[in-house]
Design a protein around this motif. Structure first.
Motif, PDB file in Angstrom:
ATOM      1  N   GLY A  61       1.014  -1.593   0.033  1.00  0.00           N
ATOM      2  CA  GLY A  61      -0.050   0.076  -0.110  1.00  0.00           C
ATOM      3  C   GLY A  61       1.073   1.264  -0.136  1.00  0.00           C
ATOM      4  O   GLY A  61       0.462   2.001  -0.564  1.00  0.00           O
ATOM      5  N   PHE A  62       2.120   0.983   0.367  1.00  0.00           N
ATOM      6  CA  PHE A  62       2.813   2.214   1.258  1.00  0.00           C
ATOM      7  C   PHE A  62       3.603   2.342  -0.736  1.00  0.00           C
ATOM      8  O   PHE A  62       3.522   3.433  -1.612  1.00  0.00           O
ATOM      9  CB  PHE A  62       3.752   2.018   1.790  1.00  0.00           C
ATOM     10  CG  PHE A  62       5.560   2.986   2.155  1.00  0.00           C
ATOM     11  CD1 PHE A  62       4.385   4.259   2.591  1.00  0.00           C
ATOM     12  CD2 PHE A  62       6.292   3.017   0.790  1.00  0.00           C
ATOM     13  CE1 PHE A  62       5.865   5.668   2.445  1.00  0.00           C
ATOM     14  CE2 PHE A  62       7.167   3.627   1.315  1.00  0.00           C
ATOM     15  CZ  PHE A  62       7.603   4.711   1.813  1.00  0.00           C
ATOM     16  N   MET A  63       4.094   1.297  -1.441  1.00  0.00           N
ATOM     17  CA  MET A  63       4.067   1.787  -2.040  1.00  0.00           C
ATOM     18  C   MET A  63       3.006   2.142  -3.959  1.00  0.00           C
ATOM     19  O   MET A  63       3.811   3.271  -4.660  1.00  0.00           O
ATOM     20  CB  MET A  63       4.471   0.117  -2.972  1.00  0.00           C
ATOM     21  CG  MET A  63       5.312  -0.497  -2.679  1.00  0.00           C
ATOM     22  SD  MET A  63       5.867  -2.522  -2.913  1.00  0.00           S
ATOM     23  CE  MET A  63       7.707  -2.466  -1.628  1.00  0.00           C
ATOM     24  N   ALA A  64       2.084   1.193  -3.172  1.00  0.00           N
ATOM     25  CA  ALA A  64       1.482   1.956  -4.526  1.00  0.00           C
ATOM     26  C   ALA A  64       1.044   3.735  -3.827  1.00  0.00           C
ATOM     27  O   ALA A  64       1.238   4.911  -5.513  1.00  0.00           O
ATOM     28  CB  ALA A  64       0.206   1.527  -4.043  1.00  0.00           C
ATOM     29  N   ILE A  65       1.335   4.343  -2.951  1.00  0.00           N
ATOM     30  CA  ILE A  65       1.453   6.201  -2.670  1.00  0.00           C
ATOM     31  C   ILE A  65       1.912   6.236  -3.029  1.00  0.00           C
ATOM     32  O   ILE A  65       1.771   7.409  -3.825  1.00  0.00           O
ATOM     33  CB  ILE A  65       0.546   5.796  -1.164  1.00  0.00           C
ATOM     34  CG1 ILE A  65      -1.112   5.445  -0.607  1.00  0.00           C
ATOM     35  CG2 ILE A  65       0.503   7.428  -1.463  1.00  0.00           C
ATOM     36  CD1 ILE A  65      -0.842   5.121   0.845  1.00  0.00           C
ATOM     37  N   MET A  66       3.063   5.991  -2.487  1.00  0.00           N
ATOM     38  CA  MET A  66       4.385   6.730  -3.289  1.00  0.00           C
ATOM     39  C   MET A  66       5.101   7.015  -4.789  1.00  0.00           C
ATOM     40  O   MET A  66       4.853   7.836  -5.646  1.00  0.00           O
ATOM     41  CB  MET A  66       5.477   5.920  -2.791  1.00  0.00           C
ATOM     42  CG  MET A  66       5.538   6.193  -1.182  1.00  0.00           C
ATOM     43  SD  MET A  66       5.748   7.714  -0.499  1.00  0.00           S
ATOM     44  CE  MET A  66       7.643   8.270  -0.817  1.00  0.00           C
ATOM     45  N   VAL A  67       3.944   5.305  -5.342  1.00  0.00           N
ATOM     46  CA  VAL A  67       4.356   5.749  -7.272  1.00  0.00           C
ATOM     47  C   VAL A  67       3.363   6.619  -7.942  1.00  0.00           C
ATOM     48  O   VAL A  67       3.706   7.047  -8.324  1.00  0.00           O
ATOM     49  CB  VAL A  67       4.835   3.754  -8.277  1.00  0.00           C
ATOM     50  CG1 VAL A  67       3.986   4.358  -9.246  1.00  0.00           C
ATOM     51  CG2 VAL A  67       5.222   3.673  -7.275  1.00  0.00           C
ATOM     52  N   ARG A  68       2.212   6.573  -7.154  1.00  0.00           N
ATOM     53  CA  ARG A  68       0.849   7.509  -7.345  1.00  0.00           C
ATOM     54  C   ARG A  68       1.233   8.880  -7.124  1.00  0.00           C
ATOM     55  O   ARG A  68       1.438   9.514  -7.734  1.00  0.00           O
ATOM     56  CB  ARG A  68       0.014   7.540  -6.791  1.00  0.00           C
ATOM     57  CG  ARG A  68      -1.532   8.027  -7.394  1.00  0.00           C
ATOM     58  CD  ARG A  68      -2.336   8.208  -6.776  1.00  0.00           C
ATOM     59  NE  ARG A  68      -2.281   8.737  -5.154  1.00  0.00           N
ATOM     60  CZ  ARG A  68      -2.844   8.982  -4.020  1.00  0.00           C
ATOM     61  NH1 ARG A  68      -3.952   8.112  -4.211  1.00  0.00           N
ATOM     62  NH2 ARG A  68      -2.670   9.275  -2.761  1.00  0.00           N
ATOM     63  N   ASP A  69       1.539   9.076  -5.929  1.00  0.00           N
ATOM     64  CA  ASP A  69       1.578  10.840  -5.610  1.00  0.00           C
ATOM     65  C   ASP A  69       3.383  11.445  -5.957  1.00  0.00           C
ATOM     66  O   ASP A  69       3.620  12.415  -6.122  1.00  0.00           O
ATOM     67  CB  ASP A  69       1.421  11.042  -4.231  1.00  0.00           C
ATOM     68  CG  ASP A  69      -0.060   9.998  -3.808  1.00  0.00           C
ATOM     69  OD1 ASP A  69      -0.513  10.678  -4.847  1.00  0.00           O
ATOM     70  OD2 ASP A  69      -0.215  10.425  -2.874  1.00  0.00           O
ATOM     71  N   CYS A  70       4.447  10.446  -5.573  1.00  0.00           N
ATOM     72  CA  CYS A  70       5.876  11.064  -5.741  1.00  0.00           C
ATOM     73  C   CYS A  70       6.373  10.880  -6.930  1.00  0.00           C
ATOM     74  O   CYS A  70       8.220  11.230  -7.417  1.00  0.00           O
ATOM     75  CB  CYS A  70       6.182  10.684  -4.836  1.00  0.00           C
ATOM     76  SG  CYS A  70       5.628  11.112  -3.062  1.00  0.00           S
ATOM     77  N   TYR A  71       6.394  10.118  -8.080  1.00  0.00           N
ATOM     78  CA  TYR A  71       6.720   9.632  -8.955  1.00  0.00           C
ATOM     79  C   TYR A  71       6.777   9.897 -10.092  1.00  0.00           C
ATOM     80  O   TYR A  71       5.577  10.337 -10.306  1.00  0.00           O
ATOM     81  CB  TYR A  71       7.282   7.653  -8.948  1.00  0.00           C
ATOM     82  CG  TYR A  71       8.393   6.949  -8.515  1.00  0.00           C
ATOM     83  CD1 TYR A  71       8.484   7.838  -7.258  1.00  0.00           C
ATOM     84  CD2 TYR A  71       8.082   5.536  -9.055  1.00  0.00           C
ATOM     85  CE1 TYR A  71       8.972   6.399  -6.198  1.00  0.00           C
ATOM     86  CE2 TYR A  71       8.921   4.948  -8.135  1.00  0.00           C
ATOM     87  CZ  TYR A  71       9.271   4.981  -6.976  1.00  0.00           C
ATOM     88  OH  TYR A  71      10.261   5.175  -5.879  1.00  0.00           O
TER      89      TYR A  71
END
Length: 180
Positions: A61-71
């Protein structure tokens, strides 16, 4: 500490430019199946021992949010190939999908991919895209060690540190400090 850690793991540009939301919902990039898959991958990278593993902290879930918001969109595209590429590597080594493998086989697949990404990064041009497995591994570490269980159980933690102590005794095998 977070700036130094984040700058090392994700890159200074990420922290200098800030997170930008490219979509309103995590589900636009990741389904619940993808989050579960990356929780399993994370649990091979940081398995449960006397402390919780990565799956217990929901690194998927952390990866999903980071990839969506920050990549950046180009890095998002590369990251989104990770699941298929990990499954292909498992198929190549063991003739089955990653999730169908036992823990020993999963570890072998991820070790192969880790060797591949290290070799890729050794010879990559500065403008070349990031390796998908490196992103997965970095986000697993960042997500785990910034989670409550990772910070308070895997590391030594003092919620409200007292005075500054510049020379804290450290014995071989002691956990690192999450604060101080």
């Amino acid at each position: 500490m977070a700036l130094l850690m984040g700058g090392t793991i994700i890159g200074a540009e990420f922290f200098l430019s800030g997170c930008k939301t490219t979509s309103n919902k995590v589900e636009d990039l990741f389904g619940t199946e993808d989050v579960s898959f990356f929780n399993e991958v994370g649990d091979v990278i940081i398995p449960e021992t006397n402390t919780p593993g990565a799956k217990a902290t929901n690194v998927g879930g952390f990866m999903a949010i980071m990839v969506r918001d920050c990549y950046k969109p180009e890095d998002q595209k590369i990251f989104l190939t990770a699941k298929n590429n990990i499954d292909k590597a498992a198929q190549k080594q063991f003739d089955k999908d990653f999730l169908a493998c036992d823990m020993k086989q999963r570890t072998a697949v991820l070790n192969t991919l880790d060797t591949e990404q290290k070799e890729y990064n050794k010879h990559k041009d500065k403008k070349a895209p990031n390796h998908y497995f490196r992103m997965v591994k970095e986000l697993t570490l960042l997500g785990y060690f910034t989670s409550k269980p990772g910070c308070t159980q895997a590391l030594r933690y003092v919620a409200i540190p007292g005075k500054f102590e510049g020379d804290v005794p450290y014995k071989k095998g002691d956990r690192a400090w999450a604060t101080r």
